[in-house]
Design an enzyme around this catalytic site. Structure first.
Site, PDB file in Angstrom:
ATOM      1  CD  GLU A 292      41.906  26.637  21.843  1.00 38.44           C
ATOM      2  OE1 GLU A 292      41.944  26.572  23.173  1.00 38.44           O
ATOM      3  OE2 GLU A 292      42.597  25.671  21.180  1.00 38.44           O
TER       4      GLU A 292
ATOM      5  N   GLY B 226      35.016  40.557  36.330  1.00 40.21           N
ATOM      6  CA  GLY B 226      34.067  39.845  37.211  1.00 40.21           C
ATOM      7  C   GLY B 226      33.919  38.297  37.083  1.00 40.21           C
TER       8      GLY B 226
ATOM      9  CG  HIS C  61      35.184  39.939  43.739  1.00 41.90           C
ATOM     10  ND1 HIS C  61      36.296  39.527  42.815  1.00 41.90           N
ATOM     11  CD2 HIS C  61      36.011  39.929  45.114  1.00 41.90           C
ATOM     12  CE1 HIS C  61      37.212  39.253  43.411  1.00 41.90           C
ATOM     13  NE2 HIS C  61      37.150  39.261  44.764  1.00 41.90           N
TER      14      HIS C  61
END
Lengths: 632, 632
Positions: free
Chosen positions: B374, B125, B78
């Site tokens: 994972e 983001g 951002h």
């Protein structure tokens, strides 16, 4: 079994040693009988469980619903032989069931624990979830139930590599959950070989301490050390969770496999099992009971489930006013919270966007900020549901993808949790694709027994939020960033599984189907078509799952099979797929379907630009309808 | 811009101070011009970036593909105004573009960075992903490229709550990634208020140190301290990643907003922006260049992309032999690895189940064990793809749900990664639902531009794995636990987007569609039907996305519209939905579709019991076909 003696203090350590041997023997026997299972992962933790169940876990085994019971969660769910052997030892599962039902078809002693068993709070087996779920239970215990029970979670060392474990410890220390105790069975061996950090307990200790836990390092096969650690862990003297790091040996007690690679998840062949049982001193059939909880007060010291907290009238939105569905979610949640003190809200540090902050301001005692930790957000909801609360958890819909494994497991836990995902689709505009949920409907529809709702206006959102509170299973509400006109009068009913036909006439030539922002676009498209003399039926498909097949079939028949479905989602698995699935399953019909969805990677822009670029705005819907009518 | 002077040592600190002011001013100007964006989150990190870009980041801005370039990843995506202001400062983006294109429709300066820009490695983001991605890049740098570049990752403090950050640091220390530097902009304020731990830098320091990082705590607005920290971080003296904890002030440089709540993600109105620019000393238009990388060697010191490593012949499976597709995956990956030295494999501690271990044994230098993490598994693959490797990442298909946000973001990163998920569906048997992937097809189909493959035998698996290596975007292979007969002769072609008609005759009355285990059940069903005099067409739908619509439409026409689709997956979003979507989009046809899928929650049992209980075995397929023919 109800007559089994149950002491306040539990068994002594020599009895615990016998119990541990029995748990090992039964772990071997049950997995060998099943031809499948994890005996060695059970044997490493048998001493821990023997001391815990025999001397520290305060549990009325005849009344698993007793409010004051401690909670026991096997985060290392593959050690189910050990858990079920514990159930035999306390007399709630028979030796016969253990030996003939484990991992069998139709049986409740599943390969990994699920709440099909009354003593299991949550399904485990996807590693790194039991401890996060336990945080939710402990939050309930400390802040809502206000009961002195403890939450004991048995973790494996392999699962310490999952980030979710650290999200859990972070929140456990932030919320000072002294009622949470993680017991890590550090047996050094994973599935395919040594774990990342093997027996480097000090490393785990530094990490857990840095994450705010009180840490105790012990020899996980020294009963006295274990006993002392459990007593310390439950003493309530520090405002911290406790992490007990137990150095153990995988396959402990059977010299042929102790600390050996190649024995993960493998039952012993019968001859080996016989040698193991012999080395462990033979079969035993002790029945033991540990301490019971203090009698729970008649009246729960926490929330009073009968007394509404204040009066927050449901919002009534005048038709035509512009209201964002995410705002309506916040309003509805606040009103629901006033009516029902078991409603609890959580959010992932975006409550001013999801509007969960409206609830947080009114009911701070029932709001839990999870910061940016979506896995823990969902796990906390699951844990709160264990204690019969009605959790609503919210974040941007895009970020619920972070917790998909937890949502999937919540369904296996038969957990009733409610998720609200805001900022769906390209409609959000300038922030770009990382913030746009374009896969969430597919993801949530595929969850077993889920409910997927996608309202278009404030009135329907309010009704659906209220319906979610009473819904069993995982339910999901998709909300939109922007404010759009209210379409329905207050008081209109929105049954789950229903839909609304917003425009219809005997002359309808085509059906337009939308939900959320695309419903507004479909309505505008209908206006455009009407100007050209084409009457369009418009359906608000607010209930994506279950879906209103009957209304769809009727519309197909009424509009000569011409359908346009528009959705702010990728083309797979969302609204269009839901319609296609419903129609094809409803039997043969002539259907000319145009499916408008987000087929290219979006970028930034205004909502209008992005809806147009994706081909899901009013102009594209109207054009698709005209094309259908021209070409069919 | 190519003529901009670029030194080997970079600018001095007084020039860096000017640059920092310019970055702040431009962050304010660009976000105000766009009416959207995060100026205050940019301003807190401007001093860090000025010193980094001016004096430490070794980057040839005119050649973003230069192999020796450092990598700069904004995990706090951002703060894109700051990143794009950096691009202006180094002269690769004009002031005009910054002021007129940021967050605009069709522009490359998106709200959050994506690789639409040549200097951006990965889309960010969704917080907590840039650092994990950076671990993958750093793995490539240290172990494969063997080049001295550094990977600099700017993190926010809010994202330290994401477990994925800790998965990343854990792997960075395990792999001793001294080339990885995380700079944490600890500005104390999140979106809705203070962060969890505000300015408690010591707490972050303890955590990062416990996770194996060298930790430097600095004042993030003291240029000399920053400069010293960066020099230390890049000195290569310790076999550890470095985490720089920079205490900063959100909105730094504009007194009206400094350290104030309520200014997250909000551009300043024009009048405020004018005051901010004035307080910051006005507009500047410096062009600066920092140090360049050492000239890259002509020949990359790591892998030789032209020389095959050894000779691993492709496996040839005799028709009728029983081979598990997961085993064929391992065989094919090993053969591919021999042919193509850029093929890299990763696994989540289950390589002996997914059979990635076959590759690991042959090519240990190109295999990365991710243990049970994972999210980092997928992020590492994304990072390796940044460096033009061809990663294959595997785990149980069920556990890929853990990484769905990372898979979604990989698509936004335009990353070409290959995922293999084993142990799909109820077919796995006794382990129970936690280990059964029943949502993975829905999840993977909904990813933008994804490829979803589901082979049924060894021969097709081998061909599809080879095809995946050359595939752009996210591709997914679903494999099965059990061994089933080989159906195809070696050498048969399996184009992506194709299918195979395994049984057909002029008298076909019904079409049976399966993939994976259900194809074998469909073949058996066809045999049963043939005994009753019913000829069935059988389609192997190995390419679920893209799908072979033509073969489906032909089958519908040939078999009077009678179709039975059987899949080992929940009914939503998988094989049945793919068929329904394809047929409805292909135009109107009379279709009588019976969709067999896993509609109830499974438990444990044998594969045969569970396939029968789910109603997806041969008997149910044959019965469904008979019912269709009797009732249509």
């Amino acid at each position: 079994m109800g007559s089994t003696p149950q002491s306040l203090t539990g068994i002594d350590l020599s009895a615990a040693a016998e119990l541990a041997a029995q748990l090992r023997v039964d772990s071997v026997r049950s997995s060998t009988s099943a031809g499948s299972g994890h005996p060695t992962s059970s044997m490493s933790a048998a001493d821990l469980l023997a001391v815990l169940v025999g001397r520290h876990l305060r549990y009325d085994w005849d009344n698993p619903g007793e409010a004051g019971n401690d909670h026991l969660i096997f985060s290392k769910g593959h050690a189910s032989p050990l858990l079920y052997s514990v159930y035999k030892a306390v007399g709630v599962v028979s030796d016969e069931e253990l030996m003939t039902q484990y991992r069998r078809f139709g049986a409740r002693l599943e390969g990994h624990p699920t709440p099909e068993l009354p003593w299991v709070d949550v399904a485990t087996g996807s590693l790194g979830q039991g401890l996060p779920d336990g945080v939710g239970v402990a939050l309930a215990g400390k802040y809502l139930d206000r009961l002195p029970y403890h939450v004991w979670v048995l973790c494996g060392d392999s699962e310490m590599a999952e980030g979710s474990i650290w999200e859990a410890l972070d929140k456990a220390s932030f919320y000072e959950l002294s009622n949470l105790i993680a017991i890590v069975d550090v047996n050094r061996l994973g599935q395919r070989g040594p774990t990342e950090w093997e027996w480097d307990l000090d490393r785990y200790a530094r990490r857990a301490a840095a994450f705010g836990a009180r840490v105790l390092e012990i020899d996980g096969h020294d009963l006295a050390e274990i006993d002392q650690a459990f007593a310390t862990a439950a003493d309530g003297t520090v405002p911290q969770p406790t992490v007990i790091l137990a150095r153990t040996i995988k396959g402990r007690g059977f010299s042929e496999v102790e600390d050996k690679e190649g024995w993960h998840g493998k039952p012993f062949p019968p001859d080996m099992a016989a040698r193991a049982v012999a080395e462990l001193g033979g079969e035993r059939h002790l029945t033991v009971r540990g301490p019971r909880p203090d009698p729970a007060p008649d009246h729960q010291p926490g929330l009073d489930p009968t007394a509404p907290e204040g009066d927050v009238p449901s919002a009534r939105y005048p038709v035509g006013d512009k209201v964002a569905t995410r705002k309506a979610y916040g309003d509805a949640l606040a009103a629901l919270g006033a009516d029902n003190p078991r409603v609890v809200a959580l959010d992932g540090e975006v409550s001013n966007s999801t509007h969960a902050d409206e609830f947080a301001h009114l009911f701070p005692d029932r709001y839990f900020e999870m910061y940016i930790a979506e896995q823990q957000l969902v796990a906390s909801a699951v844990g709160l549901a264990v204690r019969h609360y009605t959790p609503f958890a919210s974040t941007f819909a895009a970020f619920l993808t972070r917790a998909y494994d937890f949502i999937r497991m919540a369904a296996i836990s038969r957990s009733s949790i409610r998720l609200s995902g805001s900022h769906a689709g390209v409609e959000i505009g300038a922030d770009g694709p990382s913030q746009m949920a374009l896969e969430d409907l597919a993801m949530m529809r595929a969850v077993h027994d889920s409910t997927v709702l996608y309202p278009s206006d404030g009135t329907s959102t309010a009704a659906l939020v209220r319906a979610m509170a009473g819904r069993v299973g995982v339910s999901y509400l998709r909300t939109t960033r922007g404010a759009y006109p209210v379409l329905y009068e207050a008081g209109e009913k929105f049954p789950i599984g229903g839909s609304k036909v917003l425009r219809s006439s005997p002359d309808d030539a085509v059906t337009l189907i939308g939900a959320g922002v695309t419903l507004h676009e479909a309505l505008a498209a209908a206006d455009q078509l009407a100007e050209g003399g084409i009457q369009a039926r418009v359906i608000d498909l607010y209930s994506v799952k279950p879906i209103d097949t009957e209304t769809l079939v009727t519309a197909v028949a009424a509009t000569n099979g011409c359908l346009v479905v528009a959705e702010d989602h990728h083309p797979e698995g969302g609204l269009g797929s839901a319609v296609a699935d419903a129609l094809l399953n409803a039997g043969p019909q002539k259907v000319w379907l145009t499916h408008l969805a987000v087929r290219e990677m979006p970028g930034s822009g205004t909502p209008e630009e992005l809806l147009a670029a994706a081909g899901i705005d009013a102009a594209h819907i109207a054009a698709a309808a005209r094309d259908l009518l021209n070409t069919r």
